[in-house]
Design a protein around this motif. Sequence first.
Motif, PDB file in Angstrom:
ATOM      1  N   ARG A  35       0.818  -1.202   0.000  1.00  0.00           N
ATOM      2  CA  ARG A  35       0.000   0.000   0.000  1.00  0.00           C
ATOM      3  C   ARG A  35       0.861   1.266   0.000  1.00  0.00           C
ATOM      4  NH1 ARG A  35      -3.980   1.517   4.744  1.00  0.00           N
ATOM      5  NH2 ARG A  35      -1.895   1.649   5.596  1.00  0.00           N
ATOM      6  N   GLY A  36       2.044   1.154   0.608  1.00  0.00           N
ATOM      7  CA  GLY A  36       2.949   2.297   0.656  1.00  0.00           C
ATOM      8  C   GLY A  36       3.341   2.809  -0.724  1.00  0.00           C
ATOM      9  N   GLN A  37       3.291   1.934  -1.731  1.00  0.00           N
ATOM     10  CA  GLN A  37       3.620   2.371  -3.086  1.00  0.00           C
ATOM     11  C   GLN A  37       2.535   3.303  -3.625  1.00  0.00           C
ATOM     12  OE1 GLN A  37       6.545   1.421  -5.038  1.00  0.00           O
ATOM     13  NE2 GLN A  37       7.122   1.137  -2.895  1.00  0.00           N
TER      14      GLN A  37
ATOM     15  N   GLU B  90       0.630   5.062  -1.731  1.00  0.00           N
ATOM     16  CA  GLU B  90       0.683   6.279  -0.911  1.00  0.00           C
ATOM     17  C   GLU B  90       1.818   7.195  -1.363  1.00  0.00           C
ATOM     18  OE1 GLU B  90       0.618   4.958   3.165  1.00  0.00           O
ATOM     19  OE2 GLU B  90      -1.548   4.553   3.039  1.00  0.00           O
ATOM     20  N   ALA B  91       2.953   6.586  -1.701  1.00  0.00           N
ATOM     21  CA  ALA B  91       4.065   7.404  -2.184  1.00  0.00           C
ATOM     22  C   ALA B  91       3.678   8.084  -3.495  1.00  0.00           C
ATOM     23  CB  ALA B  91       5.314   6.535  -2.385  1.00  0.00           C
ATOM     24  N   ALA B  92       2.966   7.366  -4.357  1.00  0.00           N
ATOM     25  CA  ALA B  92       2.526   7.955  -5.626  1.00  0.00           C
ATOM     26  C   ALA B  92       1.551   9.108  -5.377  1.00  0.00           C
ATOM     27  CB  ALA B  92       1.885   6.897  -6.509  1.00  0.00           C
ATOM     28  N   THR B  93       0.672   8.932  -4.412  1.00  0.00           N
ATOM     29  CA  THR B  93      -0.260  10.012  -4.059  1.00  0.00           C
ATOM     30  C   THR B  93       0.501  11.209  -3.508  1.00  0.00           C
ATOM     31  OG1 THR B  93      -1.975   8.412  -3.527  1.00  0.00           O
ATOM     32  CG2 THR B  93      -2.261  10.627  -2.647  1.00  0.00           C
ATOM     33  N   ALA B  94       1.468  10.930  -2.628  1.00  0.00           N
ATOM     34  CA  ALA B  94       2.220  12.021  -2.005  1.00  0.00           C
ATOM     35  C   ALA B  94       2.983  12.825  -3.058  1.00  0.00           C
ATOM     36  CB  ALA B  94       3.183  11.467  -0.955  1.00  0.00           C
ATOM     37  N   LEU B  95       3.310  12.175  -4.190  1.00  0.00           N
ATOM     38  CA  LEU B  95       4.002  12.896  -5.264  1.00  0.00           C
ATOM     39  C   LEU B  95       3.011  13.454  -6.280  1.00  0.00           C
ATOM     40  CD1 LEU B  95       6.909  10.357  -5.757  1.00  0.00           C
ATOM     41  CD2 LEU B  95       7.142  12.695  -4.905  1.00  0.00           C
TER      42      LEU B  95
ATOM     43  N   LEU C 197       1.329  11.933  -8.402  1.00  0.00           N
ATOM     44  CA  LEU C 197       1.344  11.262  -9.711  1.00  0.00           C
ATOM     45  C   LEU C 197      -0.103  10.996 -10.148  1.00  0.00           C
ATOM     46  CD1 LEU C 197       4.086   8.460  -9.737  1.00  0.00           C
ATOM     47  CD2 LEU C 197       4.124  10.690 -10.863  1.00  0.00           C
TER      48      LEU C 197
ATOM     49  N   ALA D  50       3.727   3.296 -14.317  1.00  0.00           N
ATOM     50  CA  ALA D  50       5.124   3.423 -13.916  1.00  0.00           C
ATOM     51  C   ALA D  50       5.430   2.749 -12.580  1.00  0.00           C
ATOM     52  CB  ALA D  50       5.511   4.905 -13.838  1.00  0.00           C
ATOM     53  N   VAL D  51       4.432   2.627 -11.720  1.00  0.00           N
ATOM     54  CA  VAL D  51       4.710   2.149 -10.364  1.00  0.00           C
ATOM     55  C   VAL D  51       4.103   0.766 -10.095  1.00  0.00           C
ATOM     56  CG1 VAL D  51       4.449   2.633  -7.897  1.00  0.00           C
ATOM     57  CG2 VAL D  51       4.851   4.519  -9.509  1.00  0.00           C
TER      58      VAL D  51
ATOM     59  N   PRO E  42       4.563  -2.456 -13.199  1.00  0.00           N
ATOM     60  CA  PRO E  42       5.891  -3.068 -13.289  1.00  0.00           C
ATOM     61  C   PRO E  42       6.210  -3.959 -12.086  1.00  0.00           C
ATOM     62  CG  PRO E  42       6.022  -0.741 -13.834  1.00  0.00           C
ATOM     63  CD  PRO E  42       4.628  -0.989 -13.316  1.00  0.00           C
ATOM     64  N   GLN E  43       5.711  -3.568 -10.903  1.00  0.00           N
ATOM     65  CA  GLN E  43       5.971  -4.394  -9.719  1.00  0.00           C
ATOM     66  C   GLN E  43       5.082  -5.626  -9.686  1.00  0.00           C
ATOM     67  OE1 GLN E  43       6.558  -2.234  -5.938  1.00  0.00           O
ATOM     68  NE2 GLN E  43       6.411  -0.378  -7.161  1.00  0.00           N
TER      69      GLN E  43
ATOM     70  N   MET F 102      -1.717  14.924   3.808  1.00  0.00           N
ATOM     71  CA  MET F 102      -1.229  14.359   2.544  1.00  0.00           C
ATOM     72  C   MET F 102      -2.386  13.824   1.702  1.00  0.00           C
ATOM     73  SD  MET F 102       1.835  14.172   1.203  1.00  0.00           S
ATOM     74  CE  MET F 102       1.031  14.805  -0.257  1.00  0.00           C
TER      75      MET F 102
ATOM     76  N   PHE G 265       8.144   8.925   4.391  1.00  0.00           N
ATOM     77  CA  PHE G 265       7.489   7.890   5.182  1.00  0.00           C
ATOM     78  C   PHE G 265       8.486   7.115   6.034  1.00  0.00           C
ATOM     79  CE2 PHE G 265       5.064   8.625   1.346  1.00  0.00           C
ATOM     80  CZ  PHE G 265       3.748   8.623   1.764  1.00  0.00           C
TER      81      PHE G 265
ATOM     82  N   ASN H  78       9.252   3.818   1.243  1.00  0.00           N
ATOM     83  CA  ASN H  78       8.338   3.693   0.094  1.00  0.00           C
ATOM     84  C   ASN H  78       8.946   4.192  -1.209  1.00  0.00           C
ATOM     85  OD1 ASN H  78       6.543   2.740   1.938  1.00  0.00           O
ATOM     86  ND2 ASN H  78       5.216   4.535   1.947  1.00  0.00           N
TER      87      ASN H  78
ATOM     88  N   VAL I 262       4.443  15.323 -13.283  1.00  0.00           N
ATOM     89  CA  VAL I 262       3.464  16.147 -12.572  1.00  0.00           C
ATOM     90  C   VAL I 262       3.728  17.631 -12.833  1.00  0.00           C
ATOM     91  CG1 VAL I 262       2.492  16.732 -10.325  1.00  0.00           C
ATOM     92  CG2 VAL I 262       3.224  14.387 -10.796  1.00  0.00           C
TER      93      VAL I 262
END
Lengths: 217, 271
Positions: free
Chosen positions: A117-119, A121-126, A128, A136-137, A140-141, B68, B113, B117, B135
Amino acid sequence: MNDWSWDYVGDIMPKLLDGLWVTVQATLLGSVAAFALGLVWAIALRSPSRWVTWPVGALVEFVRNTPLLVQLFFLFFVLPGWGLSFGPLTTGVIGLGLHYSTYTAEVYRAGIDAVPRGQWEAATALSLPRGRTWVAVILPQAFRRVVPALGNYVIAMFKDTPMLSAITVGDMLFQANSIGATTFDYMEPITVVGVLFIVISYPTSVLLRVLERRLVR
Amino acid sequence: MSADSSLSKVTVNPAVDGSELIRFDKVTKRFGANTVLDALDFTVSSGKHVTLIGPSGSGKTTILRLLMTLARPDEGTIRVGGEYLTHEERGGRLVPAGEKHVREVRKNIGMVFQQFNLFPNMKVMRNITEAPVHVLGLSADEAEERARGLLELVGLTEHADKFPTQLSGGQQQRVAIARALAMRPQVLLLDEVTSALDPELVAGVLDVLRDIARTTDITMLCVTHEMNFARDISDDVLMFDAGRVIESGPPEKIFNDPDQERTRQFLSAVL
Ligand SMILES: Nc1ncnc2c1ncn2[C@@H]1O[C@H](COP(=O)(O)OP(=O)(O)OP(=O)(O)O)[C@@H](O)[C@H]1O
Ligand SMILES: [Mg+2]
């Protein structure tokens, strides 16, 4: 009962190899269709909108829980009555692709769920965008994890291609059958078909296991 | 660490006027029957470094996640730079914000985090350039130049072409800091960014953050158990308990002479 005749085998081999080529085409094209459609279902089923998830979910359940042969007959004999007709091989590829897409969708779902889930969240925080996050995230994983399972479905699909002979696709079984129908000797053609299947599917599954060990670490 | 040479590359919003940047108004957040934040009010001024302390479960992470937009408040409003984060004004009325509005306001906020992450399928360089390119619309060259400046700041210049798994936890966390800064956010949220690290790697990450606190005017909202670090960088410390700010003030006051007995107890337990 006749004795096994190698001469007879030699005579029918070209026709059976023609059939093998059709079988391989059906499998490969069907796989591409199943991989692509399954991905569409898997992503659609994660949509926040019920207007997307409900119909897609119903379609997937329906297709998964009805026999492939019935679906092939429907595509080949019923749809033309509604003005939609394709050649036998195209129909077969659509049928295989659609049927197996309901299984690959499940494979993708598991692969996507396994991305932490952190992936997301990191995408949201950026910030994207959603599409970019998928491409992109997440995918591929997820991909590494799904390759072995997808491969198993390719083998299963390969072994299901004889059903296409029921809608007059000239696959291996169809050729063996038509040879037998003229010579009244089914032993060699059917046996050779069986051997050709195992000669291809067994090494492929061994290869897949090697690939699996490499990808899933 | 060559902070001075990289300073110009990471300078964020030149106009730090100490005006209000973050505002929580009566924010309530529940998980089922559990009210985690109870009509919480607080503000953070632009350019300030604010540390949130408080016992486990007091809602510190929840506050950062609300900011966030990883979670939504049940009641109340949050504003960042005067803009509503989870609402937008339409025809004079406040309505829940659409995806587009949220994305615009969120661009001003970055987060690091606890578990880093990082994107494991991308090299360090692309981890940092991905969002600026897709972005902010930077060209690949611009984004890479920005990333190189940030890698220098976090002391990882020679690791640009490695995958995250080839780095130590401390290095990964420094990449994550660079990745967040590459978006030039006005606010940086840090949620216990050193608690997943082996003890010997903590200092390196904290040094980078001290550097950033000193050389940039980015607003920092920080949850940490590293009290010395909090004392060094904080302008203000907010003590939370049960979803409320029970005490706030400059670190000297909170750490040396708190008004609340609850704060005293908490500090004696963690110090
Ligand atoms: N997704 C969730 N679902 C249900 N309950 C949650 C969820 N996230 C947090 N909580 C609850 O909300 C409360 C506050 O959690 P939060 O993570 O904000 O605390 P914290 O102050 O960050 O604690 P810690 O110091 O342990 O990190 C806790 O009681 C927690 O169990
Ligand atoms: Mg927390």
